[in-house]
Write an enzyme that holds these catalytic residues in place. Sequence first.
Site, PDB file in Angstrom:
ATOM      1  CD  GLU A 110      -1.242   0.396   3.685  1.00 31.15           C
ATOM      2  OE1 GLU A 110      -2.461   0.305   3.501  1.00 31.15           O
ATOM      3  OE2 GLU A 110      -0.763   0.613   4.788  1.00 31.15           O
ATOM      4  CB  CYS A 124       2.591   7.576   3.081  1.00 34.32           C
ATOM      5  SG  CYS A 124       2.757   6.488   4.449  1.00 34.32           S
ATOM      6  CB  CYS A 131       5.690  -4.740  10.710  1.00 34.56           C
ATOM      7  SG  CYS A 131       6.961  -3.824  11.624  1.00 34.56           S
ATOM      8  CB  CYS A 135       3.849  -0.829  17.647  1.00 36.91           C
ATOM      9  SG  CYS A 135       5.601  -0.699  17.226  1.00 36.91           S
ATOM     10  CB  CYS A 138       0.955  -0.334  14.622  1.00 34.01           C
ATOM     11  SG  CYS A 138       1.277  -0.455  12.855  1.00 34.01           S
ATOM     12  N   GLY A 186       5.588  -1.514   7.496  1.00 29.44           N
ATOM     13  CA  GLY A 186       6.920  -2.057   7.742  1.00 29.44           C
ATOM     14  C   GLY A 186       7.873  -1.113   8.438  1.00 29.44           C
ATOM     15  CB  SER A 218       8.872   7.056   9.922  1.00 31.74           C
ATOM     16  OG  SER A 218       8.257   6.802  11.167  1.00 31.74           O
ATOM     17  CB  SER A 240       7.461   5.654  15.829  1.00 31.28           C
ATOM     18  OG  SER A 240       7.162   5.857  14.476  1.00 31.28           O
ATOM     19  CG  ASN A 317      -6.438   6.487  11.820  1.00 35.13           C
ATOM     20  OD1 ASN A 317      -7.648   6.404  11.651  1.00 35.13           O
ATOM     21  ND2 ASN A 317      -5.650   7.253  11.090  1.00 35.13           N
ATOM     22  CB  CYS A 360      -0.641   3.114   9.711  1.00 35.90           C
ATOM     23  SG  CYS A 360      -0.207   4.824   9.922  1.00 35.90           S
TER      24      CYS A 360
HETATM   25  N1  SAH Z   1       7.650   1.269  11.158  1.00 35.80           N
HETATM   26  C1  SAH Z   1       7.899   2.654  11.053  1.00 35.80           C
HETATM   27  C2  SAH Z   1       7.168   3.328   9.929  1.00 35.80           C
HETATM   28  C3  SAH Z   1       5.746   2.943   9.649  1.00 35.80           C
HETATM   29  S1  SAH Z   1       4.513   3.410  10.823  1.00 35.80           S
HETATM   30  C4  SAH Z   1       7.609   3.334  12.359  1.00 35.80           C
HETATM   31  O1  SAH Z   1       7.039   2.713  13.246  1.00 35.80           O
HETATM   32  O2  SAH Z   1       7.998   4.498  12.495  1.00 35.80           O
HETATM   33  C5  SAH Z   1       4.265   5.139  10.495  1.00 35.80           C
HETATM   34  C6  SAH Z   1       3.727   5.908  11.703  1.00 35.80           C
HETATM   35  O3  SAH Z   1       2.345   5.604  11.947  1.00 35.80           O
HETATM   36  C7  SAH Z   1       4.464   5.576  12.995  1.00 35.80           C
HETATM   37  O4  SAH Z   1       4.739   6.732  13.731  1.00 35.80           O
HETATM   38  C8  SAH Z   1       3.455   4.713  13.692  1.00 35.80           C
HETATM   39  O5  SAH Z   1       3.701   4.682  15.045  1.00 35.80           O
HETATM   40  C9  SAH Z   1       2.157   5.375  13.321  1.00 35.80           C
HETATM   41  N2  SAH Z   1       0.968   4.549  13.545  1.00 35.80           N
HETATM   42  C10 SAH Z   1       0.860   3.210  13.474  1.00 35.80           C
HETATM   43  N3  SAH Z   1      -0.400   2.808  13.741  1.00 35.80           N
HETATM   44  C11 SAH Z   1      -1.119   3.918  14.003  1.00 35.80           C
HETATM   45  C12 SAH Z   1      -2.478   4.165  14.329  1.00 35.80           C
HETATM   46  N4  SAH Z   1      -3.346   3.181  14.447  1.00 35.80           N
HETATM   47  N5  SAH Z   1      -2.867   5.451  14.504  1.00 35.80           N
HETATM   48  C13 SAH Z   1      -2.001   6.471  14.353  1.00 35.80           C
HETATM   49  N6  SAH Z   1      -0.694   6.292  14.042  1.00 35.80           N
HETATM   50  C14 SAH Z   1      -0.253   5.042  13.866  1.00 35.80           C
HETATM   51 FE1  SF4 Z   2       5.877  -1.972  12.565  1.00 35.26          FE
HETATM   52 FE2  SF4 Z   2       5.973   0.743  12.643  1.00 35.26          FE
HETATM   53 FE3  SF4 Z   2       3.651  -0.592  12.976  1.00 35.26          FE
HETATM   54 FE4  SF4 Z   2       5.488  -0.684  14.885  1.00 35.26          FE
HETATM   55  S1  SF4 Z   2       4.395   1.145  14.170  1.00 35.26           S
HETATM   56  S2  SF4 Z   2       4.305  -2.450  14.100  1.00 35.26           S
HETATM   57  S3  SF4 Z   2       7.374  -0.704  13.666  1.00 35.26           S
HETATM   58  S4  SF4 Z   2       4.904  -0.586  11.124  1.00 35.26           S
END
Ligand code: SAH
Ligand code: SF4
Length: 382
Positions: A110, A124, A131, A135, A138, A186, A218, A240, A317, A360
């Site tokens: 995506e 983006c 991944c 987290c 996420c 990822g 990021s 992050s 989100n 995301c």
């Molecule tokens: N893996 C990398 C990049 C992809 S995530 C990272 O973690 O930085 C991109 C951003 O979206 C990160 O800051 C992540 O923490 C955030 N993110 C992930 N899930 C989310 C959600 N449900 N709501 C808002 N931000 C989110």
């Molecule tokens: Fe992976 Fe980034 Fe999502 Fe954490 S926030 S699970 S590192 S994609």
Amino acid sequence: MSTTLISNAPEIKADDKIRLPGLSRAQISEHLAAIGIDPKKLKMRTSQVFQWIYNHGVTEFDQMSNVAKPMQVKLAEHFSLTRPEIIERQVSVDGTRKYLVRMAPGIEVESVFIPNVSKTGALCVSSQVGCTLTCKFCHTGTQRLVRNLTAQEIVLQVMMTRDDLGEWPTTQENRKLTNVVFMGMGEPLYNTDNVAAAIDILADDTGLAIGRRRVTVSTSGVVPDIAKIGERTNAMLAISLHAANDELREQIMPINRKYPLVDLMEACRNYPGLSNARRITFEYVMLKGINDSPKHARELIRLLEGIPAKVNLIPFNPWPDSPYECSDWATIERFGVLVNKAGYAAPIRTPRGRDILAACGQLKSESEKMRASQKRKLEKEK
Ligand code: SAH
Ligand code: SF4
């Protein structure tokens, strides 16, 4: 700057021909040499082909008007300029565009294009399918890692968006796709070599010309690769963070056990090229009752002391069965004011593309769900 390319997947073959778009100058040169291009002309031919692909975005060899016909035919015999298949494309009322592309069987990727009110816009991109990190907030974290994307697959995400926006050639004025952020699916620093190789291709100013300072990587905090990506690419860094004490961060981001805050902040302080003009962005997702109190804001301010930084407050989100809720708007604003008073810009990221679920990790799962429900429906109808 090194331009080695390491990938763990074969170059994409379209109809048994090697697909050139997305490859580096060195790779294109190798492929041209392999079909017997005169070594004396190899450099010139490579530059020609490179520019047609990345400056003009051509999809047919006969569009390469300064290449002689017999050479066009020979190139077309061995190579392809086609793009992978777009499985889904959605355009939001606010102009956000979301794509799901099948790079190879089972490799669905995506990307989300977010235009700004001004003349800029950011794509983006994803760096992995799934991944390995989990987290808690996420959705991508709930999907297992399928594999790293190759540099070619990363660059193709940018090219396909250019196609869709009609923004060829690169030199055209008023391009909206000006920035690239590695904030899709990822963890880019678990795929550092391919991400760096992709940035080299994106930044080539005879090609796509997306300058290195317009690219942001990021990371959730893969400490050993932070300096490496900075040295190799000069890209901007986003961290992050989401919590400013180890106990809480460990709870929501398991990677913090491996790389605790003291190591992460040390890597940030040492980020190559860090200055007031080149700040690190700290992303902070607002989770109701978890990390959003004034105490948390003060903790964050202490942690950032002395680092040229800005903070992006991201409204959480939600996704189906997600364990958190988004903080109230007033709480987010109060948090932002505190951070701002301490001298850091702290914009609240306005949710974009809500109507097309451009968040995301949502796209792939949504379309998977849709295909599953369509399948069930079809089976019922049988
Ligand atoms: N893996 C990398 C990049 C992809 S995530 C990272 O973690 O930085 C991109 C951003 O979206 C990160 O800051 C992540 O923490 C955030 N993110 C992930 N899930 C989310 C959600 N449900 N709501 C808002 N931000 C989110
Ligand atoms: Fe992976 Fe980034 Fe999502 Fe954490 S926030 S699970 S590192 S994609």
